[in-house]
Scaffold this motif. Sequence first.
Motif, short mmCIF file in Angstrom:
data_model
loop_
_atom_site.label_atom_id
_atom_site.label_comp_id
_atom_site.label_asym_id
_atom_site.label_seq_id
_atom_site.Cartn_x
_atom_site.Cartn_y
_atom_site.Cartn_z
N ARG A 64 0.85 -1.20 0.00
CA ARG A 64 0.00 0.00 0.00
C ARG A 64 0.88 1.24 0.00
NH1 ARG A 64 -4.08 1.78 4.89
NH2 ARG A 64 -4.89 3.70 3.93
N ILE A 65 0.65 2.14 -0.93
CA ILE A 65 1.43 3.36 -1.06
C ILE A 65 0.52 4.56 -0.81
CG2 ILE A 65 2.87 4.77 -2.60
CD1 ILE A 65 3.49 2.18 -4.14
N THR A 66 0.99 5.47 0.05
CA THR A 66 0.20 6.65 0.40
C THR A 66 1.09 7.88 0.34
OG1 THR A 66 -1.08 5.26 1.94
CG2 THR A 66 -1.37 7.64 2.11
N LEU A 67 0.57 8.93 -0.28
CA LEU A 67 1.27 10.22 -0.31
C LEU A 67 0.48 11.21 0.53
CD1 LEU A 67 2.10 10.41 -4.15
CD2 LEU A 67 3.45 9.39 -2.30
N ILE A 68 1.19 11.89 1.45
CA ILE A 68 0.52 12.77 2.42
C ILE A 68 1.18 14.15 2.41
CG2 ILE A 68 -0.25 12.94 4.82
CD1 ILE A 68 0.46 9.95 5.13
N ASP A 69 0.36 15.19 2.50
CA ASP A 69 0.93 16.54 2.55
C ASP A 69 1.33 16.90 3.98
OD1 ASP A 69 -1.30 17.36 3.99
OD2 ASP A 69 -2.28 18.31 2.27
N GLY A 70 1.87 18.09 4.15
CA GLY A 70 2.40 18.48 5.45
C GLY A 70 1.36 18.64 6.54
N ASN A 71 0.09 18.76 6.14
CA ASN A 71 -0.99 18.91 7.12
C ASN A 71 -1.66 17.58 7.48
OD1 ASN A 71 -0.76 21.77 7.25
ND2 ASN A 71 -1.83 21.91 5.28
N GLY A 72 -1.17 16.51 6.88
CA GLY A 72 -1.75 15.20 7.16
C GLY A 72 -2.84 14.78 6.22
N ASN A 73 -3.09 15.60 5.19
CA ASN A 73 -4.12 15.26 4.22
C ASN A 73 -3.58 14.27 3.18
OD1 ASN A 73 -6.09 17.13 5.31
ND2 ASN A 73 -4.83 18.75 4.39
N VAL A 74 -4.32 13.21 2.92
CA VAL A 74 -3.88 12.19 1.96
C VAL A 74 -4.10 12.71 0.55
CG1 VAL A 74 -4.23 9.84 1.14
CG2 VAL A 74 -4.42 10.34 3.58
N SER A 124 9.93 15.97 -0.30
CA SER A 124 9.53 17.33 -0.72
C SER A 124 9.64 17.43 -2.23
CB SER A 124 10.40 18.39 -0.03
OG SER A 124 11.77 18.22 -0.42
N ASN A 125 8.65 18.05 -2.83
CA ASN A 125 8.69 18.26 -4.28
C ASN A 125 8.55 19.75 -4.58
OD1 ASN A 125 6.06 18.60 -3.53
ND2 ASN A 125 5.18 17.19 -5.04
N GLN A 126 8.57 20.08 -5.85
CA GLN A 126 8.55 21.48 -6.22
C GLN A 126 7.24 22.17 -5.83
OE1 GLN A 126 9.34 21.50 -10.45
NE2 GLN A 126 11.56 21.26 -10.18
N ASP A 127 6.15 21.44 -5.94
CA ASP A 127 4.85 22.04 -5.60
C ASP A 127 4.62 22.11 -4.10
OD1 ASP A 127 4.33 22.29 -8.30
OD2 ASP A 127 3.33 20.34 -8.43
N GLY A 128 5.37 21.31 -3.36
CA GLY A 128 5.21 21.31 -1.91
C GLY A 128 3.93 20.65 -1.42
N ASP A 129 3.29 19.88 -2.29
CA ASP A 129 2.02 19.26 -1.90
C ASP A 129 2.20 17.86 -1.30
OD1 ASP A 129 2.90 18.32 -4.33
OD2 ASP A 129 0.88 17.92 -5.10
N ILE A 130 3.43 17.35 -1.36
CA ILE A 130 3.71 16.05 -0.77
C ILE A 130 4.86 16.20 0.23
CG2 ILE A 130 4.41 13.65 -1.17
CD1 ILE A 130 1.67 14.33 -2.28
N SER A 131 4.63 15.80 1.47
CA SER A 131 5.65 15.90 2.50
C SER A 131 6.10 14.53 3.03
CB SER A 131 5.16 16.74 3.69
OG SER A 131 4.89 18.06 3.27
N VAL A 132 5.24 13.52 2.86
CA VAL A 132 5.55 12.20 3.40
C VAL A 132 5.13 11.11 2.42
CG1 VAL A 132 5.00 10.51 5.22
CG2 VAL A 132 5.35 12.92 5.81
#
Length: 230
Positions: free
Chosen positions: A76-86, A136-144
């Motif tokens: 299972r692969i999950t991408l999460i932003d810095g606020n915890g939103n999947v 971290s990516n250029q858009d900053g929408d993925i943190s984890v």
Amino acid sequence: MRRKIFLYFISAAFLLCVIFYGLMIWVLRVNYTEEVVNNIKSDAYTVESVLRKDITDDYESLIDDVFRNKINDGIRITLIDGNGNVQYDSHNNHLAMENHSDRDEFKDALEGAIGESIRFSTTVGAEMVYIAIPFSNQDGDISVIRTAYPLTSIYSFSNRIVNYFILGFGISLILSYIWTLKLSAYVLTPVKLIINTAKRISAGYNSGEVEYHSDDELGDLCRYFNEMND
């Protein structure tokens, strides 16, 4: 007495089987979990490498295409932003998933460490091993980036072990019965001879000798009894 000996053997055999079963399951679980952790940790870094090489906002198509086989195998692969939103999940609609800011592995990854945890997933309905790494990516929408794998395989194997446990206990039952017959015959034979001889003496016979010869304590008992009777 034979029954007591039999119950003793059965109790000892059952206790040994339980201890052996518990140790085996514990060792298997520890080794299996360690192997799963190493595998999904490697998968997490592979996902990171793919995301850095292929700059795209279409995470779903990219990951589904590159990791299709692993996802089908249960990863299972999950991408999460810095606020915890999947932002993406390989097994569920990420828009319907709850915020993950309270997840231990997410908190550790957000602080720059490798997060690891084992817990029951209400989303998947199984106990899962989780690994989370910072990203971290250029858009900053993925943190984890988080990868996970269910521990259902070890429980399935545990159920098979139970069948072997029952079989082993059944064999122990049979062997215990055989050992009981042999041991009770070995112990009770001289005892019965002594009892019968004592009965003859108490009935008025002048003498009686126990016809039993052995180089152990039972043989000594019969010999001393004969000497005392003489």
